[in-house]
Design a protein around this motif. Structure first.
Motif, PDB file in Angstrom:
ATOM      1  N   SER A  36       0.823  -1.216   0.000  1.00  0.00           N
ATOM      2  CA  SER A  36       0.000   0.000   0.000  1.00  0.00           C
ATOM      3  C   SER A  36       0.856   1.266   0.000  1.00  0.00           C
ATOM      4  CB  SER A  36      -0.941  -0.004   1.207  1.00  0.00           C
ATOM      5  OG  SER A  36      -0.197  -0.027   2.394  1.00  0.00           O
ATOM      6  N   CYS A  37       2.140   1.135   0.196  1.00  0.00           N
ATOM      7  CA  CYS A  37       3.034   2.300   0.222  1.00  0.00           C
ATOM      8  C   CYS A  37       3.705   2.510  -1.137  1.00  0.00           C
ATOM      9  CB  CYS A  37       4.129   2.112   1.273  1.00  0.00           C
ATOM     10  SG  CYS A  37       3.597   1.251   2.766  1.00  0.00           S
ATOM     11  N   CYS A  40       3.243   5.457  -3.794  1.00  0.00           N
ATOM     12  CA  CYS A  40       3.894   6.756  -3.561  1.00  0.00           C
ATOM     13  C   CYS A  40       5.404   6.621  -3.415  1.00  0.00           C
ATOM     14  CB  CYS A  40       3.346   7.406  -2.304  1.00  0.00           C
ATOM     15  SG  CYS A  40       1.639   7.960  -2.500  1.00  0.00           S
ATOM     16  N   HIS A  41       5.835   5.661  -2.610  1.00  0.00           N
ATOM     17  CA  HIS A  41       7.270   5.575  -2.302  1.00  0.00           C
ATOM     18  C   HIS A  41       8.036   4.694  -3.284  1.00  0.00           C
ATOM     19  CE1 HIS A  41       7.116   7.896   1.400  1.00  0.00           C
ATOM     20  NE2 HIS A  41       6.007   7.264   1.712  1.00  0.00           N
ATOM     21  N   ASN A  51       7.480  12.289  -2.987  1.00  0.00           N
ATOM     22  CA  ASN A  51       7.456  11.244  -1.968  1.00  0.00           C
ATOM     23  C   ASN A  51       8.889  10.776  -1.700  1.00  0.00           C
ATOM     24  OD1 ASN A  51       4.536  11.233  -2.185  1.00  0.00           O
ATOM     25  ND2 ASN A  51       4.869  10.197  -4.120  1.00  0.00           N
ATOM     26  N   PRO A  52       9.353  10.915  -0.468  1.00  0.00           N
ATOM     27  CA  PRO A  52      10.760  10.609  -0.182  1.00  0.00           C
ATOM     28  C   PRO A  52      11.086   9.124  -0.332  1.00  0.00           C
ATOM     29  CG  PRO A  52       9.548  11.017   1.850  1.00  0.00           C
ATOM     30  CD  PRO A  52       8.614  11.346   0.729  1.00  0.00           C
ATOM     31  N   LEU A  54      12.508   5.519   0.765  1.00  0.00           N
ATOM     32  CA  LEU A  54      12.541   4.831   2.064  1.00  0.00           C
ATOM     33  C   LEU A  54      13.612   3.750   2.082  1.00  0.00           C
ATOM     34  CD1 LEU A  54       8.691   4.332   2.595  1.00  0.00           C
ATOM     35  CD2 LEU A  54      10.108   6.213   3.436  1.00  0.00           C
ATOM     36  N   MET A  66       7.053   7.123  11.579  1.00  0.00           N
ATOM     37  CA  MET A  66       5.710   6.561  11.524  1.00  0.00           C
ATOM     38  C   MET A  66       4.933   6.860  12.810  1.00  0.00           C
ATOM     39  SD  MET A  66       5.518   5.353   8.546  1.00  0.00           S
ATOM     40  CE  MET A  66       4.020   4.378   8.464  1.00  0.00           C
ATOM     41  N   TYR A  69       3.846  10.481  12.793  1.00  0.00           N
ATOM     42  CA  TYR A  69       2.686  10.730  11.931  1.00  0.00           C
ATOM     43  C   TYR A  69       1.431  10.259  12.653  1.00  0.00           C
ATOM     44  CZ  TYR A  69       5.682  11.663   7.869  1.00  0.00           C
ATOM     45  OH  TYR A  69       6.597  12.187   6.998  1.00  0.00           O
ATOM     46  N   HIS A  76       1.262  15.270   8.092  1.00  0.00           N
ATOM     47  CA  HIS A  76       1.152  15.055   6.656  1.00  0.00           C
ATOM     48  C   HIS A  76      -0.112  14.242   6.437  1.00  0.00           C
ATOM     49  CE1 HIS A  76       1.814  13.333   2.659  1.00  0.00           C
ATOM     50  NE2 HIS A  76       2.399  14.482   2.430  1.00  0.00           N
ATOM     51  N   MET A  78      -1.584  12.350   4.116  1.00  0.00           N
ATOM     52  CA  MET A  78      -1.572  10.954   3.682  1.00  0.00           C
ATOM     53  C   MET A  78      -0.855  10.064   4.686  1.00  0.00           C
ATOM     54  SD  MET A  78      -3.458  10.825   1.246  1.00  0.00           S
ATOM     55  CE  MET A  78      -3.319   9.088   0.839  1.00  0.00           C
ATOM     56  N   MET A  79       0.308  10.502   5.142  1.00  0.00           N
ATOM     57  CA  MET A  79       1.076   9.658   6.055  1.00  0.00           C
ATOM     58  C   MET A  79       0.355   9.474   7.385  1.00  0.00           C
ATOM     59  SD  MET A  79       3.404   8.289   4.502  1.00  0.00           S
ATOM     60  CE  MET A  79       3.873   7.423   5.987  1.00  0.00           C
ATOM     61  N   PHE A  82      -2.259   6.813   6.679  1.00  0.00           N
ATOM     62  CA  PHE A  82      -1.689   5.465   6.542  1.00  0.00           C
ATOM     63  C   PHE A  82      -1.153   4.935   7.864  1.00  0.00           C
ATOM     64  CE2 PHE A  82      -2.054   6.080   2.050  1.00  0.00           C
ATOM     65  CZ  PHE A  82      -2.206   4.792   1.569  1.00  0.00           C
TER      66      PHE A  82
HETATM   67  C1  HEC Z   1      -0.248   9.096  -0.968  1.00  0.00           C
HETATM   68  C2  HEC Z   1       1.194   8.928  -1.018  1.00  0.00           C
HETATM   69  C3  HEC Z   1       1.844   8.159   0.129  1.00  0.00           C
HETATM   70  C4  HEC Z   1       1.555   6.886   0.563  1.00  0.00           C
HETATM   71  C5  HEC Z   1       0.505   5.915   0.039  1.00  0.00           C
HETATM   72  C6  HEC Z   1       2.510   6.595   1.618  1.00  0.00           C
HETATM   73  N1  HEC Z   1       3.338   7.666   1.812  1.00  0.00           N
HETATM   74 FE1  HEC Z   1       4.869   7.793   3.170  1.00  0.00          FE
HETATM   75  N2  HEC Z   1       5.197   9.711   2.662  1.00  0.00           N
HETATM   76  C7  HEC Z   1       4.557  10.398   1.640  1.00  0.00           C
HETATM   77  C8  HEC Z   1       5.043  11.770   1.606  1.00  0.00           C
HETATM   78  C9  HEC Z   1       4.608  12.855   0.622  1.00  0.00           C
HETATM   79  C10 HEC Z   1       5.996  11.879   2.660  1.00  0.00           C
HETATM   80  C11 HEC Z   1       6.760  13.132   3.111  1.00  0.00           C
HETATM   81  C12 HEC Z   1       5.857  13.807   4.123  1.00  0.00           C
HETATM   82  C13 HEC Z   1       6.523  14.888   4.902  1.00  0.00           C
HETATM   83  O1  HEC Z   1       7.007  15.833   4.298  1.00  0.00           O
HETATM   84  O2  HEC Z   1       6.510  14.771   6.144  1.00  0.00           O
HETATM   85  C14 HEC Z   1       6.067  10.572   3.285  1.00  0.00           C
HETATM   86  C15 HEC Z   1       6.929  10.268   4.327  1.00  0.00           C
HETATM   87  C16 HEC Z   1       7.133   9.002   4.823  1.00  0.00           C
HETATM   88  C17 HEC Z   1       8.133   8.640   5.807  1.00  0.00           C
HETATM   89  C18 HEC Z   1       9.138   9.572   6.442  1.00  0.00           C
HETATM   90  C19 HEC Z   1      10.333   9.643   5.543  1.00  0.00           C
HETATM   91  C20 HEC Z   1      11.433  10.489   6.087  1.00  0.00           C
HETATM   92  O3  HEC Z   1      12.492  10.568   5.410  1.00  0.00           O
HETATM   93  O4  HEC Z   1      11.276  11.089   7.160  1.00  0.00           O
HETATM   94  C21 HEC Z   1       8.008   7.316   6.041  1.00  0.00           C
HETATM   95  C22 HEC Z   1       8.837   6.466   6.999  1.00  0.00           C
HETATM   96  C23 HEC Z   1       6.932   6.832   5.211  1.00  0.00           C
HETATM   97  N3  HEC Z   1       6.431   7.879   4.475  1.00  0.00           N
HETATM   98  C24 HEC Z   1       6.498   5.521   5.175  1.00  0.00           C
HETATM   99  C25 HEC Z   1       5.353   5.087   4.486  1.00  0.00           C
HETATM  100  C26 HEC Z   1       4.788   3.772   4.614  1.00  0.00           C
HETATM  101  C27 HEC Z   1       5.376   2.670   5.459  1.00  0.00           C
HETATM  102  C28 HEC Z   1       3.665   3.742   3.836  1.00  0.00           C
HETATM  103  C29 HEC Z   1       2.681   2.590   3.646  1.00  0.00           C
HETATM  104  C30 HEC Z   1       2.071   2.072   4.849  1.00  0.00           C
HETATM  105  C31 HEC Z   1       3.550   5.042   3.205  1.00  0.00           C
HETATM  106  N4  HEC Z   1       4.580   5.837   3.634  1.00  0.00           N
HETATM  107  C32 HEC Z   1       2.551   5.401   2.315  1.00  0.00           C
HETATM  108  C33 HEC Z   1       3.580   9.883   0.792  1.00  0.00           C
HETATM  109  C34 HEC Z   1       2.971   8.641   0.923  1.00  0.00           C
END
Ligand code: HEC
Length: 102
Positions: A36-37, A40-41, A51-52, A54, A66, A69, A76, A78-79, A82
Motif C-alpha cells: 500500500s506504500c 507513492c514511495h 514522496n521521499p 525509504l 511513523m 505521523y 502530513h 496521507m502519512m 496510513f
Molecule cells: C499518498 C502517497 C503516500 C503513501 C501511500 C505513503 N506515503 Fe509515506 N510519505 C509520503 C510523503 C509525501 C511523505 C513526506 C511527508 C513529509 O514531508 O513529512 C512521506 C513520508 C514518509 C516517511 C518519512 C520519511 C522520512 O524521510 O522522514 C516514512 C517512513 C513513510 N512515508 C512511510 C510510508 C509507509 C510505510 C507507507 C505505507 C504504509 C507510506 N509511507 C505510504 C507519501 C505517501
C-alpha cells in the motif's frame, strides 16, 4: 504432555528471536504491508517526485517517523492516514523491509 507444550513454545520463541534478532522487525511481513506504500514511495522504496525514498532508511528513524505521523507530532495528511491503520509491530516490520532495499 505438559513437557511437549513447553518444548514447543520454547522452540517457537527461539525461532521468533533468531528470525528477528538483527532487524527487530520481520521484513517478509513488512513487504506485504508495503504494497500500500509502493504507489507513492516506489516498489523498491526508491521514492517518486515529492514522496521521499525509504530504501535503506535507518530503522529507528523509520519507526520514529511513523509514530510521529500516527500521534500527529509530524503532520502530513496521507502519512497520518496510513500510519493510523498500522501497529508498532507493523512499523518495525516495514522498517526491516525498507532497510533491506536498495
Ligand atoms: C499518498 C502517497 C503516500 C503513501 C501511500 C505513503 N506515503 Fe509515506 N510519505 C509520503 C510523503 C509525501 C511523505 C513526506 C511527508 C513529509 O514531508 O513529512 C512521506 C513520508 C514518509 C516517511 C518519512 C520519511 C522520512 O524521510 O522522514 C516514512 C517512513 C513513510 N512515508 C512511510 C510510508 C509507509 C510505510 C507507507 C505505507 C504504509 C507510506 N509511507 C505510504 C507519501 C505517501
Amino acid at each position: 504432555m505438559k513437557k511437549f507444550w513447553f518444548t514447543a513454545v520454547a522452540a517457537l520463541a527461539v525461532l521468533a528471536f533468531v528470525g528477528t534478532a538483527d532487524a527487530g522487525g520481520d521484513a517478509a511481513a513488512g513487504a506485504k504491508k508495503a504494497k500500500s506504500c509502493a504507489g507513492c514511495h516506489g516498489k523498491k522504496g526508491e521514492g517518486k517526485k515529492k514522496n521521499p525514498p525509504l530504501a535503506g532508511m535507518d530503522e529507528a528513524k523509520f519507526v520514529k517517523a511513523m509514530q510521529d505521523y500516527k500521534s500527529g507530532a509530524k503532520k502530513h495528511k496521507m502519512m497520518q492516514k496510513f500510519s493510523k491503520k498500522l501497529s508498532d509491530a507493523d512499523f518495525a516490520n516495514l522498517a526491516a523491509h525498507y532497510k533491506g532495499l536498495k
